[in-house]
Scaffold this active site. Structure first.
Site, PDB file in Angstrom:
ATOM      1  N   LYS A   1       0.866  -1.182   0.000  1.00 12.15           N
ATOM      2  CA  LYS A   1       0.000   0.000   0.000  1.00 12.15           C
ATOM      3  C   LYS A   1       0.903   1.232   0.000  1.00 12.15           C
ATOM      4  CE  LYS A   1      -4.419   1.462   2.006  1.00 12.15           C
ATOM      5  NZ  LYS A   1      -5.168   1.290   0.738  1.00 12.15           N
ATOM      6  N   CYS A   2       1.400   1.542  -1.182  1.00  7.74           N
ATOM      7  CA  CYS A   2       2.313   2.672  -1.349  1.00  7.74           C
ATOM      8  C   CYS A   2       1.699   3.700  -2.283  1.00  7.74           C
ATOM      9  CB  CYS A   2       3.672   2.211  -1.871  1.00  7.74           C
ATOM     10  SG  CYS A   2       3.629   1.373  -3.470  1.00  7.74           S
TER      11      CYS A   2
END
Length: 365
Positions: free
Chosen positions: A204-205
């Site tokens: 989750k970047c």
């Protein structure tokens, strides 16, 4: 070096917090991601000291050097979870340990210092305890929590940073889609992809979301609410939306969702819905599904419903799908019976209105 799992938080109260009347007015219709609470969490990391200097302090701007590593090499990750108001006036989080684990996994994929999971959980509890009056009441309302971390070291050079800043901010939230959205329309991107094998699709970047924005803008121009991506190798298999996982409901009562495998974010809402469906005796499949199959099944009636899911939007029915040269409707174009059933069951557990057999709800106060 301090034991980062048991850091004590220093507290600095806001000297000019939002007044009770003004806060009540804001909470009456908070929207999504527009307003924020009075405080935030800050914890620092350095290679020589580890995690240290844990603080809850007034929310405000942060100062970084122009050579701050995140600005040049994009080492950044984030999470999203919610605090819900309970029927007795208390509050609880939903599966926060799953967010803590995913945050650690995202950090490891991005070559960042992993935050101990207990410290992640402590930071959430500390902030919600201080800003508890910001948790809105009412259907669909919650306090959205955004933990994030970025490389804060000042240097130019392609290597993992040795300093990081972890923060948590909070935002009272209403419905994610405007008007409550009885269903959404999707645009099938046929030349942009979200993630490729070996890439960062399961992390989750911020970069994953940045690269999806051009496709989302295309969807908006086509009159659609969200973009849906196909796989990067064959450009045939449905993977996920710009910010949500996807499910399909068939005429035999079974449901299916694309399998994880490094290119799809392992959604916590996704996993919760799979568990609830299995508990109910629903046949569940995690399998690849092509856009051509999707279209054919929708047109034949084999596919009865489809929905997207994620922390922010929870469960959202998909009414129609468009792409270059085609358009098709799913079921009646609105919310189907199984979609409604699963959504109601999940939301009822999150808000403490139904039994919680899996112990997902973590009470705060």
């Amino acid at each position: 070096m301090e034991d980062a799992t048991i850091l004590d938080f220093e507290f600095e109260a806001h000297t000019n917090p939002v007044g009770e009347a003004d806060r009540a007015a804001l909470l009456a219709n908070p929207g999504f991601g527009k307003i924020f609470t009075d405080h935030m969490v800050v914890i620092r990391y350095s290679a020589d000291r580890g995690w240290h200097d844990a603080r809850v302090q007034p929310r405000g701007p942060i100062s970084i050097d122009p050579a701050c590593a995140v600005l040049h090499y994009a080492q950044e990750i984030f999470e999203g979870l919610k605090a819900y108001r309970l029927p007795d006036g208390g509050a609880a989080l939903f599966r926060p340990e799953a967010n803590a684990a995913r945050f650690r996994e995202s950090a490891e994929r991005m070559a960042m210092a992993p935050l101990p999971e207990e410290l992640f959980l402590s930071s959430i509890r500390e902030l919600v305890s201080v800003d508890r009056d910001w948790i809105p009441e009412g259907e669909g309302a919650s306090l959205y929590l955004r933990p994030f971390m970025f490389a804060s070291e000042t240097f130019l050079g392609v290597k993992p940073a040795s300093e990081y800043l972890y923060m948590v901010i909070a935002s009272p939230a209403g419905a994610y889609f405007k008007g409550g959205a009885p269903s959404v329309t999707l645009w099938v991107s046929d030349h942009y992809t979200r993630a490729a094998p070996g890439g960062t699709g399961a992390a989750k970047c911020g970069g994953n979301y940045a690269s999806s924005l051009i496709a989302q803008a295309e969807a908006t121009r086509q009159g659609c609410d969200q973009v849906v991506f196909l796989d990067a190798v064959e450009n045939r298999y449905v993977e996920e939306l710009g910010g949500m996982n996807i499910f399909f409901v068939f005429d035999d009562g079974s449901i299916a969702t694309p399998p994880l495998g490094g290119t799809i974010l392992p959604g916590i809402t996704r996993d919760s819905l799979l568990t609830l469906a299995r508990d109910a005796g629903i046949a569940v499949r995690e399998e690849r599904y092509t856009i051509d199959q999707w279209r054919a099944d929708a047109e034949s009636g084999k596919l009865r419903e489809a929905f997207a899911c994620g922390t922010a939007a929870v469960v959202t029915p998909i009414g129609a799908v468009r792409g270059n040269g085609f358009e098709f409707q799913i079921g009646n174009g609105g919310q189907g019976l199984l979609t409604e059933k699963l959504r109601t069951q999940l939301v009822s557990i999150q808000r403490g209105q139904a039994p919680d057999p899996h112990g997902w709800l973590k009470r705060l106060f």
